[in-house]
Motif scaffolding. Structure first.
Motif, short mmCIF file in Angstrom:
data_model
loop_
_atom_site.label_atom_id
_atom_site.label_comp_id
_atom_site.label_asym_id
_atom_site.label_seq_id
_atom_site.Cartn_x
_atom_site.Cartn_y
_atom_site.Cartn_z
N GLY A 4 52.68 17.00 39.93
CA GLY A 4 53.28 15.77 40.02
C GLY A 4 52.51 14.89 39.33
N PHE A 5 52.80 13.76 39.65
CA PHE A 5 52.03 12.58 38.71
C PHE A 5 50.57 12.51 38.44
CE2 PHE A 5 55.92 9.99 39.95
CZ PHE A 5 56.25 9.84 38.95
N VAL A 6 49.91 12.85 39.56
CA VAL A 6 48.57 13.17 39.80
C VAL A 6 48.07 14.24 38.97
CG1 VAL A 6 46.37 13.07 41.12
CG2 VAL A 6 48.44 11.35 41.60
N ASP A 27 52.25 24.83 41.23
CA ASP A 27 53.27 23.93 41.90
C ASP A 27 54.50 24.79 42.46
OD1 ASP A 27 53.84 20.55 41.53
OD2 ASP A 27 55.45 21.85 42.34
N ILE A 28 54.86 24.20 43.48
CA ILE A 28 56.09 24.82 44.14
C ILE A 28 57.30 24.81 43.11
CG2 ILE A 28 57.20 22.79 45.27
CD1 ILE A 28 56.90 24.63 47.90
N THR A 69 46.23 18.44 44.46
CA THR A 69 46.85 17.25 44.31
C THR A 69 48.40 17.20 44.85
OG1 THR A 69 48.10 17.28 42.17
CG2 THR A 69 45.66 16.64 42.07
N GLY A 71 51.55 17.42 47.50
CA GLY A 71 51.80 16.79 48.64
C GLY A 71 53.40 16.33 48.71
N VAL A 111 42.56 15.59 46.63
CA VAL A 111 43.01 14.29 46.27
C VAL A 111 44.17 13.92 46.81
CG1 VAL A 111 43.68 12.99 44.11
CG2 VAL A 111 42.10 15.11 43.84
N ASN A 113 46.38 12.33 49.51
CA ASN A 113 46.42 11.50 50.54
C ASN A 113 46.91 11.75 51.80
OD1 ASN A 113 44.75 9.20 49.48
ND2 ASN A 113 46.49 8.43 48.32
N SER A 136 38.21 13.23 46.43
CA SER A 136 37.82 12.23 45.66
C SER A 136 37.42 11.05 46.07
CB SER A 136 39.26 12.08 44.53
OG SER A 136 40.35 11.69 45.52
N HIS A 168 38.92 6.17 52.23
CA HIS A 168 39.93 5.74 50.71
C HIS A 168 41.16 5.29 51.56
CE1 HIS A 168 42.26 5.70 47.35
NE2 HIS A 168 42.76 6.49 47.72
N THR A 222 50.53 5.84 41.24
CA THR A 222 49.04 5.65 40.42
C THR A 222 48.68 6.85 40.08
OG1 THR A 222 47.58 5.98 42.32
CG2 THR A 222 48.72 3.63 42.09
N ILE A 226 43.24 7.56 38.73
CA ILE A 226 42.78 8.75 39.72
C ILE A 226 42.30 9.95 38.66
CG2 ILE A 226 44.98 9.43 40.26
CD1 ILE A 226 41.86 9.83 42.47
P1 NAD Z 1 54.22 13.79 43.30
O1 NAD Z 1 55.28 13.78 44.27
O2 NAD Z 1 54.39 13.21 41.88
O3 NAD Z 1 53.50 15.21 43.22
C1 NAD Z 1 53.41 15.99 44.18
C2 NAD Z 1 53.52 17.50 43.65
O4 NAD Z 1 53.23 18.48 44.75
C3 NAD Z 1 54.96 17.68 43.38
O5 NAD Z 1 54.94 18.36 42.03
C4 NAD Z 1 55.34 18.79 44.21
O6 NAD Z 1 56.19 19.87 43.88
C5 NAD Z 1 54.15 19.52 44.79
N1 NAD Z 1 54.10 20.28 45.79
C6 NAD Z 1 54.53 19.79 47.29
N2 NAD Z 1 54.45 20.69 48.02
C7 NAD Z 1 53.65 22.02 47.40
C8 NAD Z 1 53.27 23.18 47.83
N3 NAD Z 1 53.35 23.42 49.22
N4 NAD Z 1 52.63 23.90 47.09
C9 NAD Z 1 52.44 23.46 45.78
N5 NAD Z 1 52.93 22.35 45.28
C10 NAD Z 1 53.46 21.44 46.11
O7 NAD Z 1 53.02 12.75 43.99
P2 NAD Z 1 51.67 12.43 43.05
O8 NAD Z 1 52.22 10.88 42.73
O9 NAD Z 1 51.21 13.25 42.00
O10 NAD Z 1 50.65 12.16 44.09
C11 NAD Z 1 49.98 13.39 44.59
C12 NAD Z 1 49.07 12.88 45.90
O11 NAD Z 1 47.96 12.30 45.34
C13 NAD Z 1 49.65 12.05 46.94
O12 NAD Z 1 49.09 12.19 48.02
C14 NAD Z 1 48.96 10.62 46.70
O13 NAD Z 1 49.12 9.81 47.59
C15 NAD Z 1 47.87 11.05 46.13
N6 NAD Z 1 46.91 10.17 45.34
C16 NAD Z 1 45.69 10.08 45.78
C17 NAD Z 1 44.68 9.25 45.09
C18 NAD Z 1 43.37 9.19 45.37
O14 NAD Z 1 42.55 8.25 45.03
N7 NAD Z 1 42.81 10.06 46.47
C19 NAD Z 1 45.33 8.49 44.04
C20 NAD Z 1 46.56 8.49 43.63
C21 NAD Z 1 47.48 9.46 44.44
#
Ligand code: NAD
Length: 305
Positions: A4-6, A27-28, A69, A71, A111, A113, A136, A168, A222, A226
């Protein structure tokens, strides 16, 4: 794990660092993982040699570090607790799949949340020793506070030594009692220069706590901050740097806290968590840290791990 984004920004940042010989994106959504791997591999051709591919869990068989990452996002009307329960299931299944293939000395870095609780879930499900599982934590929050102190004082952020500790999230604590610039405490520095007041410090703390909300309200997610934080953590592990970072780890009696993951200044090196430091924080900060642990424990008690 997770493109995903992160996940994709993290893979890109790690590629730029040029420290690893191979990066695998899982990734799924296989198309997304494949597209990101190709895109990043094309950039790597102008940087340093590194193989960037997508694949399945079997790719973990010779991995050094896995960054989780993946979720699911909050569904309309869903409570934070329900979201936590769904993400717990995701992290459980991912960790089980990783552990089918991973070598004994693998290091897992969570990472997703809420990162402290999911770090604890990763630890429990993986069966790995405590030092090999980290989150993280508040590395990004600490960077955000360094940035704000730097902006206020005009001093290089790398010389603004400060820590956000605890969860966090909403119960995190700014450790002002141990914050220093050039050997002066924050209070001494403020008095000496007249450039910051107690109100300024309170504002910095609330800006750190609200940073993610602000960024998400403006652009939906964000990921740059991260990604750099995660790249910095894996760099410390890969280079056995023994650097101090506020990663999240499962406590074992430190500060009188056990069986919950949260962040304090921690020595990070080749073994992952090398040592959780027991810093003499101020009385209110210590209370904040314990309250943070209690908040997290209450949530963990709601989960089936
Ligand atoms: P996103 O929705 O863009 O990406 C999540 C990815 O996870 C998707 O590509 C999805 O297909 C994949 N996914 C879902 N279930 C799966 C599985 N069972 N197996 C494999 N892949 C799977 O979300 P994002 O913006 O990338 O954020 C990801 C996580 O990071 C969130 O929980 C967000 O809150 C967290 N985050 C944490 C921090 C930190 O400081 N810890 C900072 C920013 C974001």
């Amino acid at each position: 794990m997770g493109a995903g984004f992160v996940g994709s920004t993290t893979a890109y940042t790690i590629m730029l660092g040029g420290l690893f010989s191979e990066i695998v994106i899982i990734d799924i959504d296989k198309n997304k993982a494949e597209g990101d791997a190709l895109d990043i591999a094309h950039g790597a051709a102008l940087n340093k040699p590194v193989k960037v591919i997508s694949g399945g869990y079997e790719e973990c068989k010779d991995a050094d570090i896995v960054v989780i990452t993946a979720g699911v996002g909050q569904a309309p009307g869903e409570t934070r607790l329900d979201l936590l329960k769904r993400n717990t299931k995701v992290i459980k299944s991912i960790t089980e799949s990783i552990m089918k293939y991973a070598p004994e000395d693998i290091i897992l870095l969570t990472v997703t949340n809420p990162v402290d609780i999911l770090t604890y879930v990763t630890y429990k499900v993986s069966g790995l020793p405590k030092n090999q599982v980290l989150g993280s934590g508040t590395v990004l929050d600490t960077a955000r506070l360094k940035y704000l102190i730097s902006k206020k004082t005009g001093i290089d952020a790398r010389n603004c030594h400060t820590y956000i500790i605890g969860e966090h999230g909403d119960s995190e604590v700014a450790a002002w009692s141990v914050t220093n610039i050039g050997g002066m405490s924050m209070q001494e520095y403020c008095t000496f220069t007249g450039r910051c007041s107690v109100d300024d410090l309170d504002k910095m703390y609330s800006d750190v706590k609200n940073a993610a909300y602000e960024i998400i309200s403006k652009k939906g997610a964000t990921y740059y901050g991260i990604a750099v934080a995660v790249a910095r953590i894996v760099e410390c592990i890969a280079g056995d740097e023994n650097s101090i970072l506020t990663v999240s780890s499962v406590f074992d009696g430190q500060y009188g806290i056990s069986d919950v993951a949260l962040s304090v200044p921690t020595k990070v090196g080749g073994l992952g968590i090398e040592k959780v430091l027991e810093v003499p924080f101020g009385r209110n900060e210590m209370k904040g840290l314990k309250d943070s642990a209690d908040t997290l424990k209450e949530l963990i008690a709601e989960l089936e791990i």
